[in-house]
Each structure stands twice: as C-alpha cells, then as structure tokens.
Design a protein around this motif. Structure first.
Motif, PDB file in Angstrom:
ATOM      1  N   PHE A  15       0.825  -1.198   0.000  1.00 29.11           N
ATOM      2  CA  PHE A  15       0.000   0.000   0.000  1.00 29.11           C
ATOM      3  C   PHE A  15       0.870   1.263   0.000  1.00 29.11           C
ATOM      4  CE2 PHE A  15      -2.527   3.319   2.092  1.00 29.11           C
ATOM      5  CZ  PHE A  15      -3.595   3.362   1.215  1.00 29.11           C
ATOM      6  N   LEU A  18       2.380   1.670  -3.268  1.00 31.75           N
ATOM      7  CA  LEU A  18       1.364   2.101  -4.230  1.00 31.75           C
ATOM      8  C   LEU A  18       1.142   3.605  -4.095  1.00 31.75           C
ATOM      9  CD1 LEU A  18      -0.352   0.675  -6.332  1.00 31.75           C
ATOM     10  CD2 LEU A  18      -2.220   0.629  -4.687  1.00 31.75           C
ATOM     11  N   VAL A  19       0.978   4.020  -2.848  1.00 26.97           N
ATOM     12  CA  VAL A  19       0.805   5.459  -2.596  1.00 26.97           C
ATOM     13  C   VAL A  19       2.038   6.214  -3.069  1.00 26.97           C
ATOM     14  CG1 VAL A  19       0.601   7.203  -0.792  1.00 26.97           C
ATOM     15  CG2 VAL A  19      -0.795   5.152  -0.693  1.00 26.97           C
ATOM     16  N   VAL A  22       2.087   6.282  -6.791  1.00 27.60           N
ATOM     17  CA  VAL A  22       1.099   7.226  -7.338  1.00 27.60           C
ATOM     18  C   VAL A  22       1.587   8.657  -7.147  1.00 27.60           C
ATOM     19  CG1 VAL A  22      -1.203   8.160  -6.976  1.00 27.60           C
ATOM     20  CG2 VAL A  22      -0.876   5.698  -7.116  1.00 27.60           C
ATOM     21  N   VAL A  23       2.069   8.917  -5.899  1.00 22.70           N
ATOM     22  CA  VAL A  23       2.547  10.273  -5.607  1.00 22.70           C
ATOM     23  C   VAL A  23       3.736  10.613  -6.494  1.00 22.70           C
ATOM     24  CG1 VAL A  23       3.631  11.709  -3.849  1.00 22.70           C
ATOM     25  CG2 VAL A  23       1.662  10.324  -3.262  1.00 22.70           C
ATOM     26  N   PHE A  26       2.669  11.163 -10.094  1.00 22.60           N
ATOM     27  CA  PHE A  26       2.044  12.453 -10.339  1.00 22.60           C
ATOM     28  C   PHE A  26       3.011  13.610 -10.115  1.00 22.60           C
ATOM     29  CE2 PHE A  26      -1.910  10.031 -10.045  1.00 22.60           C
ATOM     30  CZ  PHE A  26      -2.563  10.553 -11.139  1.00 22.60           C
TER      31      PHE A  26
ATOM     32  N   MET B   5      -8.095   2.366   0.367  1.00 24.70           N
ATOM     33  CA  MET B   5      -8.405   2.527  -1.057  1.00 24.70           C
ATOM     34  C   MET B   5      -9.054   3.896  -1.313  1.00 24.70           C
ATOM     35  SD  MET B   5      -7.318   0.229  -2.886  1.00 24.70           S
ATOM     36  CE  MET B   5      -6.145  -0.910  -2.254  1.00 24.70           C
ATOM     37  N   LEU B   8      -6.372   6.443  -1.229  1.00 24.27           N
ATOM     38  CA  LEU B   8      -5.566   6.394  -2.450  1.00 24.27           C
ATOM     39  C   LEU B   8      -6.315   7.100  -3.591  1.00 24.27           C
ATOM     40  CD1 LEU B   8      -2.892   5.233  -3.472  1.00 24.27           C
ATOM     41  CD2 LEU B   8      -4.168   3.266  -4.290  1.00 24.27           C
ATOM     42  N   LEU B  11      -6.282  10.791  -3.054  1.00 28.58           N
ATOM     43  CA  LEU B  11      -4.931  11.295  -3.332  1.00 28.58           C
ATOM     44  C   LEU B  11      -4.721  11.437  -4.839  1.00 28.58           C
ATOM     45  CD1 LEU B  11      -2.284  12.008  -1.829  1.00 28.58           C
ATOM     46  CD2 LEU B  11      -1.544   9.695  -2.296  1.00 28.58           C
ATOM     47  N   THR B  12      -5.132  10.419  -5.565  1.00 34.27           N
ATOM     48  CA  THR B  12      -4.973  10.418  -7.028  1.00 34.27           C
ATOM     49  C   THR B  12      -5.741  11.583  -7.635  1.00 34.27           C
ATOM     50  OG1 THR B  12      -4.872   8.026  -6.897  1.00 34.27           O
ATOM     51  CG2 THR B  12      -5.158   8.975  -9.084  1.00 34.27           C
ATOM     52  N   LEU B  15      -4.032  14.873  -6.816  1.00 36.50           N
ATOM     53  CA  LEU B  15      -2.815  15.055  -7.606  1.00 36.50           C
ATOM     54  C   LEU B  15      -3.149  15.367  -9.059  1.00 36.50           C
ATOM     55  CD1 LEU B  15      -0.671  12.206  -6.059  1.00 36.50           C
ATOM     56  CD2 LEU B  15      -0.245  14.631  -5.873  1.00 36.50           C
ATOM     57  N   THR B  16      -4.186  14.673  -9.555  1.00 26.21           N
ATOM     58  CA  THR B  16      -4.588  14.913 -10.948  1.00 26.21           C
ATOM     59  C   THR B  16      -5.026  16.375 -11.126  1.00 26.21           C
ATOM     60  OG1 THR B  16      -5.379  12.661 -10.974  1.00 26.21           O
ATOM     61  CG2 THR B  16      -6.041  14.036 -12.812  1.00 26.21           C
ATOM     62  N   CYS B  19      -2.136  18.751 -11.002  1.00 32.27           N
ATOM     63  CA  CYS B  19      -1.254  18.722 -12.159  1.00 32.27           C
ATOM     64  C   CYS B  19      -1.815  19.527 -13.331  1.00 32.27           C
ATOM     65  CB  CYS B  19      -0.986  17.292 -12.601  1.00 32.27           C
ATOM     66  SG  CYS B  19       0.027  16.407 -11.425  1.00 32.27           S
TER      67      CYS B  19
END
Lengths: 686, 308
Positions: A15, A18-19, A22-23, A26, B5, B8, B11-12, B15-16, B19
């Motif tokens: 996890f 994964l974080v 992802v971080v 990005f 999850m 996550l 967070l995604t 961040l998207t 950006c």
C-alpha cells in the motif's frame, strides 16, 4: 480472515509503495511536465527574442526581404514552430510565414502590453494547440515592433506522453523492486518475531527454558580470549554477557543489567555482538525468562519454606496443650489451634468467623466481649484464671489475652492463650501440704528427740528386767512385748530423726561398687534367712562419684530393705551398676522379683509416710529419705514396676517386681565446676 | 482496507487536479485570412547616418538628435538606415536621403557625384574638430610592431568608402612606401552595417593580420571583445571630421532651419549634452565645402577616383 504480521507488513509495504508510486508518478509527471512546458516556453521565448534581435536591423532598414528571410529561417529551425511574423510599432504585420494570407484573429490573440518583455498565450486553432510568443523589438529602449512565433504543443505533448510512460514504467519497476526488497527485508523480521511469539507461548505454558536469540558467530569469551570458566557468561551460547549478573570480565561493573549496561555499551563485545532492535528484544527476552526462571525457583523454594514454616508453626500451635485463638477487633475468630477446637468442641473451619456469643453462654460471652473491648481500648494484656467444668470435671485455666498490633502499632485484634493449670494447682496444693508436712516433720523431730531419751531408758530398763526374769514367764513375755514395741518406737523415732535431721555431709570420692558391696555384704546374710539372694552385677571401670559415702550406702540399704519387704521370702534382688560413656553418668539398679507396685501408687512411693507395708514394718520414710539423698547428690531416682524392657536388657535378668534406677553424675576434680551439674539440676527441677 | 483505497483514490484525484493548473487556451480561427500591405512612409525629411556601425548603434546614437531637429525645426524628420556606404551615396543621389551624415571621404564623393553640399561639421567627442584612422593588430602578434611590418600582411579595412577605416590608413601606408599591391590581401568588412566593429572582430579572431578603423571604434566594441588584446600599430594624421551635407535640391530654407537647430545645440546644456553625447560628438559647427579639400587631395594621392 485475520492477517498475520507478515501479511500486514506485505500489505503495508504494498500500500505504501502504491501510494508512493502514485505520488511519485504524479509529482514527477507534474514537475517534468512543468519543466518541459517551462523549457518549451524558454525555448519559444529564446527563439522569439533571438528573432526580435535579428529583425531589429532589417526593421530599421525596412529591409522586408531580410525580415522575410529571418522569419522563414526561424520556422525552418524546428518542425514544431508553426509560424513567425513581425509587426511594426503600429501593429501592422510586416512579414509572416503564412503562405495564403495572414490569419486575421491571430494578430490580436496575444497582445503585448507596454513595458512587457514577453507574453505567452496558449491558442487553440481547433486543430492544434499552439503556444504563441510575443516579444517586442526594442532599439535603444524604443519599441519598434513585435515579433510573434507559434510553437506547436503536439511535440511537447508527445514528449510529455513519452515522459509519463517512462515515469509510469520506472515507478512501476521501482514499486515492484521495492516490494520485492521490502518482502525480503520483512521476511527475517517476521521470522524472528514469530520465534519470539512462539517463545512467549512456551513461557505462557510454563516452559521457561526457551531460546529466542540467534547464536553468535563469536561469543564474548572468544572475542576477549577469556578462559575463565567460572564466569557465568563463559560457554553460555544463548545469553549475552551484558544481561548476566556476576560476569567476571575485568572491565565488567558488578551488578545486574541495570547497573552494568552503561559500562557494557563501551565494551567491544557489546559493540560486536549487539544486534538490531529485534535481536536485542530476543536476547532480553531470553535473559528475562532466565531471570524469571531463577526468581520463580527461588520463589517456589521460599514458598515451600514458608509453607513448611507455616506447617511447623501449625504443628507447634496444634501440639501445644494451650488453647490459642486469634480474634479481630470485633472479637471474630480468625484462627484457633487444635486444643482450642477441642475445648469448644468445634473444628477450626467452624470456629473461624464466629464470635464469643456463638461459642459460650450469653453471660460468659458478654463477659468475654467486655474483656476484649477493654483490652482493645487500653492495649493492656489481661491475665486471669478461669475455672471451668469440662466433661464433668472441674478444670483451672490460666488465661492471657494479648493485644495484637500491626506494623503501625495499631491494635488489630487480640491473641487469647489459655493453659490448663489443673495439675499445677494440684501440685501447688501438694506443695502446701508438703510445707505443712515439713512443719509437722520439724515438730516430730523435736518430739522424737525428746522421746528418744525416755524411750532408751524404757528399752534399757525393759532389757534389764528381762535379764532378771525367767524366760517363759508372763512377766518375761510382757517385758518382751514392751521391749519389742519400744524397739519399734525407737525405729520410728530413728527414722523420724533421719528424715527430719539435716546432717552434715562428708563428701568425698566414692567407689559406688565398693559402697554397694559393703551394704550387700552386711545384708546378704540376713536376707539369706528369708531365702532371698542378692545377685551382684557390677559394671567395670566405673568412675568414682563425689558424695557422702554413708548417705549413698543408706540409700542402697533402704532400697535393698524395700526390695526384701516387697519379696517377703524366696526371691532375688539384683544390684547392678553401669557407666554410660555417652552421657558420662553412673547408673545403679536395684531390682527385685517381688509383687511390684500398683501403677496408681507408683508416683506416690517417694512421698513421705507413704507405705504399703504393715504398721510395724515401715514408717513410709525410707524412699523419701533416699529420694532426698539422691537429689542432694545431683542425681535422679525413678521406679519402674514392672521394669521396662530396656532396664531388663541392661541388667540382664527377668525382674518381675520393681526396679529402682539411680543416676549419678560422675565425680569431677575438686574445685572444678561440674559442666553437667547445671543440666542435672535442670532435670531435677523438671 | 476500504479506507486505504478511498484514501488512495482521493490522493490520485487531488494530484490529478493539482497537475492541471494551466490556463485555458484561447480559441483562434486561423481560416480567416487577409493580405498584408505595408503602408508607404509619410513624407518627411530623411536623415541618414553613414552605416559605419550597425543600424541599432546608428539609431541609438542619432534618434535623439533626429527627434530634437524635428522638434526644433517643426519639420517631419525621419532617420533611415541604408545598409552600405554605396547605398548611402546612391540614396543621396536618388534624393532618398535629404540630410547625410557621413565621413569626409564619402562627402567629397557625394559632393562630387551628386552635388551634395556640406553645411555643418562636428566636433569629435574628444573635443577635436578632426579625426584619424588607426592601424590595429592582435596584441600578441610579434611580427608586427611598425608600419613597415605591415607589408605582405592580410589587411582588412572598413569599406572602400571609409575615411578613417580605409582612406586615411591607405594614405599612411603609401606615404610609408607600402603600396596596396604590397599587401598579401586587402579585404573589406562584409555585409551591411557594423563595418567598423567587424574589422576589430576579424583582427581579434586572427583572420586578418592588421585592420584599419577610425579612432574611437575600440571603445564601441569594448563590450564585445577584450580590447586589451588589440594593439594600435600606428595612427594616421588627422583629417577633417564627420560632416552634415544636404542633398542637391533640398530647399535651402529647410537646410538653414536644420543647420540653425544643429548650431544651437550647446554642450553645456544638460539636455543638449545628452543628445550630443549619444551621437558621440561634442558639438556641431558650420562649415564650408572647401574645408574638405585635404581629403580630396589625399584621395587623389592614393589614386582614388571620386567618380567610382
């Protein structure tokens, strides 16, 4: 399904990665995209500024051909330069790279403000995205025109896409690699934690002999080149020396872990052998279990000792004939010994929790409770004597009630101890009687002394008259009766005098065999008349006694006379002497084959004037006199009827009557204290 | 697990969004086109500075003076930038340049060819009324120490029409007995504008052994090359300085207005001093054509035909 620690670590790593991925994806994308855009902006700006600089000369010279060449050359620099054109200071397009007229809307799509050095604007043509750059043509600070160029975004977007793909692949690779490495790192950690958990379970099951820490490649004695096998750490593969107390390394500080660890941390052994936190945990766990095991063993031994002491104390309490019980401040019984239980007729379990009211009559109970309250109030010990009736018999109790205090001195209850002093009371009464008898004896001795002279005269005159009278005459017969009775009287008087008179002792060394033999020799003939034989059984190498020879002989005379009186006719008296090297005492036995003494009378035979003989046969003072003489010599005398097996074995005969056993302390040199005298006195008093 | 999850996903999303911070694009229709036509310049008195330097230098030096003259005379005056000396001369002849500011060599040519007449001359920035040329080489060139050492060397001059950069040094060489044929090569600065600077740069680069420039050029290129690496081999005698000439046919009243405006510039006045200093001059003086006879004489001596 519950996850194990390893699963949690793997999941956590996955996890986190994964974080992280992802971080990173990005952030890197953002940064690189920003950097690419910035770079593109700088590139566009650079191209535009460069074009502006180059176009200044032809602009001044109004050289359209050169300007046209310059913008065309600029567009040819790179395939992503979409267009370039130059405007004069009035905003008129001078030259451009569009082949079929100039796009009308483009002119004002990116206006340069006064004083602005560059303006960048993203344009959407509907087909492509264009970054439009506007740069002033400055000469000597005056703005002569504007250069505009357009850079297609497609190239930067393609580059960004390639970059994102690269970053994604790189991040994915790093995540997988990190997951693999993390798993590889987590595996030994989880394995060691599992070992630790197993060891903990073993400890919980009672097995303290666990080994959790891993074995070392080199141990302390190998590192320090130590050969001291007495050191507790030497040869101990499982425990680290800094956890062990009493190590003998010259650098070690004495004491347990807490005292020595700061010193041990500077030791090369510690620096070399100490591991990570889990290894330290395992090592400390091992040492803890070792310490626990040692402490537990000591605790068990202490508990056992305590239990034994408790049992011993209980035995003592139960064995003591005293009635002992413990009560709290409210007179509730907390403990009681067996004697007390017997006294109240209940078991200890029944007694505990009860009060006086439950055990005694209301009147007694109220009395006792009042006493208890008084003791608790005043803190003073109560001593008293109670008379109770038990099994129909009147008994005397000596009662002590003692306040019991805790460590702070506060009274928390009271201890009641009672003793049956009925026997003591009886002895006390006997003592009173004896004192009365002594007074009587002294009176008797005085009377006897006074009677002795006239009695001697009566006897003398009776014997003189008998000499004058013819035997067989009535007178002679009467005088014989007078003489005989006078003799009886004289004997009584002599015995009374002997009993009461405290003659001066003439002490010296006495050979007991010789003294006894002198007595036996005198009495043997007389006893032989009644067919009573005296058997001699003298021990050899008997040390001399210190005492009054005549008094000792008197004792044996009394005992032999007593034996003869017990036998009557036809019997054997055994006189034996022995020396017990172990106790250092001299023993003498006088045993007869007479009828013996009834058990109920056995403890009274040494009482004065106690006799079972006919009136004219004894005064009841012989044994009392003998008892007194033996006591005077520091010895003891006891009677067995019939003789015990030990006695019979000692003297080697089957005496059936009574056996008197005398014990004398051996003689000690003059002026030297008899080390056994004190014990003899003790025994006599007892 | 579900919380993780959600975290996550949040967070995604964050961040998207983070950006995409670019400004929205401006929609532009490129299909609508138009022909571009450059409007002709309005009528004005044209002022040109002989392109011995780049146009931007010319502009920077003279735009204040041009603005001053326009303001002072009330005339529309515009500075134009011919690319070459020849173009300058031709434009004078064609009437495209009304007021020519040139070196005396060019002046005598345009005076001879097109009838231009001098009405003012300048006082150099150093206060002199005349100026001279300089022969330069690289400071580390051990083969050249005197004029005589220049024989057989590669020479780059400013322009065949340059006074300080060609005519004066050529006169010095010939007086020193070195004829043009004695040089291994004689070249002139290429391209339009910036000719003086190009001579210095060519010598600095080592492409030519010697170069000839007008005095003061080294100061102009101080920001482009390390002038410490340039050595002045010799300087020519002084000749009349730069001159203002009016084309033949220009209204005398206009010339007079301009002349008066120029003559009224006072170096002691702060405003005028800024104008004069920018033009690298101390002042402007009235002059006559005869003052440039020495130059005509020099041209004859070195065999230059003013007609060509």
């Amino acid at each position: 399904m519950k996850l194990g620690f390893r699963g949690k670590i793997y999941l956590g790593i996955f996890f986190l990665l994964l974080v992280f991925g992802v971080v990173i994806f990005f952030v890197v994308s953002w940064i690189t995209r920003g950097a690419l855009l910035e770079e593109n902006r700088r590139r566009g700006a650079s191209i535009a500024v460069n074009l502006a600089a180059r176009v200044a000369e032809p602009l001044l010279a109004a050289d359209f051909l050169r300007m046209k060449n310059l913008v065309d050359e600029t567009v040819l620099l790179s395939d992503d330069i979409y267009y370039a054109f130059v405007m004069d200071r009035d905003g008129r397009v001078l030259v451009h790279t569009f082949s079929d007229g100039f796009p009308v809307e483009l002119k004002n799509a990116n206006r340069l403000k006064p004083g602005e050095k560059i303006s960048v604007r993203l344009l959407d043509t509907g087909k492509v995205m264009v970054n439009d750059y506007a740069v002033p043509v400055l000469i000597g600070g005056d703005r002569f025109g504007t250069v505009r160029i357009g850079l297609l975004r497609i190239r930067i977007e393609q580059a960004t896409d390639r970059l994102l793909l690269s970053v994604f692949l790189a991040t994915a690779f790093i995540v997988i690699l990190a997951a693999f490495v993390g798993a590889m790192l987590a595996r030994p950690v989880t394995r060691r934690i599992r070992i630790l958990r197993d060891s903990t379970e073993q400890v919980l099951r009672g097995n303290l002999d666990v080994h959790t820490a891993p074995l070392l490649k080199k141990n302390c004695w190998q590192i320090m080149n130590c050969h001291n096998e007495d050191c507790p750490a030497h040869g101990d593969l499982r425990h680290r020396c800094w956890y062990l107390a009493g190590t003998m390394c010259p650098y070690c500080v004495e004491g347990d872990y807490a005292r020595k660890i700061s010193s041990c941390q500077k030791c090369p052994v510690y620096r070399r052998c100490s591991g990570d936190e889990i290894q330290s945990l395992a090592e400390s766990f091992d040492s803890m279990t070792l310490s626990l095991k040692t402490n537990l063993t000591e605790l068990q031994e202490a508990q056992k000792r305590l239990q034994e002491q408790g049992q011993l104390l209980r035995i003592i309490l139960d064995a003591t004939p005293d009635f002992v019980c413990l009560q709290d401040r409210d007179s509730v019984y907390l403990a009681a010994n067996r004697a007390f239980c017997r006294l109240v007729g209940r078991s200890e379990k029944e007694i505990i929790g009860l009060t006086c009211r439950d055990l005694y009559s209301p009147r007694l109970a109220e009395k006792f409770a009042a006493e208890d309250r008084e003791i608790i109030r005043t803190g003073k010990t109560l001593v008293k004597e109670n008379r109770i009736r038990r099994n129909g018999e009147l008994r005397w109790l000596h009662v002590m009630k003692i306040p019991v205090r805790n460590a702070e001195g506060r009274i928390i209850g009271l201890l009641c101890s009672s003793r049956d002093i009925t026997e003591f009371k009886r002895v006390q009464q006997q003592l009173v009687q004896a004192q009365k008898m002594e007074t009587v004896g002294q009176l008797t001795a005085g009377i006897a002394h006074e009677i002795n002279t006239p009695l001697g005269i009566i006897l003398g005159y009776a014997q003189l008259l008998l000499e004058d009278l013819q035997p067989g005459s009535q007178m002679h017969a009467d005088l014989e009766i007078i003489e005989r009775q006078a003799k009886v009287c004289r004997r009584i008087v002599a015995d009374l005098l002997a009993f009461s008179r405290h003659t001066e002792s003439r002490t010296g060394l006495v050979d007991i065999n010789q003294a006894v033999e002198e007595v036996v020799t005198v009495l043997e003939h007389t006893f032989g008349l009644d067919r009573i034989t005296i058997r001699r059984d003298y021990g050899e190498e008997i040390p001399p006694l210190r005492g009054d020879r005549e008094k000792i002989k008197q004792v044996f005379i009394n005992l032999l006379n007593n034996a003869r009186d017990a036998i009557g006719k036809d019997g054997t008296i055994t006189v034996a002497t022995r020396f017990d090297p172990e106790t250092g005492r001299v023993c003498a036995f006088v045993a007869d084959t007479g009828g013996g003494i009834a058990p109920e009378n056995l403890d009274r035979i040494f009482d004065p004037f106690y006799t079972t003989k006919p009136v004219d046969k004894g005064t009841g003072l012989g044994l009392s006199v003998s008892f007194g003489i033996i006591k005077e010599h520091g010895g003891t005398i006891e009677a067995e009827s019939p003789p015990s097996r030990a006695t019979r074995k000692t003297i080697g005969v089957e005496a059936t009557g009574t056996a008197f056993i005398l014990h004398f302390p051996p003689a000690v040199p003059e002026g030297q204290d008899d080390p056994r005298g004190q014990s003899a006195v003790d025994r006599r008093d007892a | 697990m579900a919380k993780c999850m959600h975290l996550l996903a949040a967070l995604t999303l964050l961040l998207t969004l983070a950006c995409n911070q670019e400004e929205p694009p401006l929609k532009v229709d490129l299909s609508r086109r138009e022909k571009t036509v450059v409007a002709p310049d309005a009528d004005a008195i044209t002022y040109a500075y002989l392109p011995q330097y780049s146009h931007t230098v010319s502009y920077r030096r003279h735009h204040r003076l041009v603005a001053y003259l326009a303001r002072k005379t009330g005339l529309k005056i515009r500075q134009i930038f011919p690319d070459t000396f020849d173009e300058h001369m031709q434009m004078v002849g064609q009437g495209k340049i009304d007021i020519s500011y040139s070196n005396p060599f060019i002046y005598v040519k345009i005076a001879h060819r097109y009838g231009a007449r001098a009405f003012c001359r300048i006082v150099e920035a150093d206060g002199r009324r005349d100026f001279r040329g300089q022969i330069i080489c690289r400071a580390d060139n051990s083969a050249i120490h005197s004029i005589a050492d220049c024989r057989g060397k590669r020479w780059i001059a400013v322009d065949p029409g340059s006074a300080g950069g060609y005519l004066y040094p050529l006169g010095l060489f010939m007086v020193s007995g070195i004829m043009p044929a004695d040089f291994r090569e004689i070249a002139f600065s290429p391209g339009p504008g910036g000719k003086q600077e190009k001579v210095v740069l060519a010598v600095y680069a080592g492409k030519y052994d010697i170069g000839t420039i007008r005095e003061g050029t080294l100061e102009v290129v101080r920001d482009k090359v390390n002038i410490g690496e340039i050595r002045v081999v010799a300087s020519t005698p002084r000749y009349p300085g730069w001159v203002y000439a009016a084309r033949a046919g220009l209204t005398p009243a206009v010339v007079e207005k301009i002349k008066n405006a120029m003559l009224s510039l006072d170096y002691d006045k702060a405003e005028d001093r800024r104008i004069l200093a920018a033009a690298s001059m101390r002042g402007i003086l009235p002059c006559e054509d005869s003052e440039f006879d020495s130059v005509r004489s020099l041209a004859r001596r070195v065999g230059i035909d003013l007609e060509r």
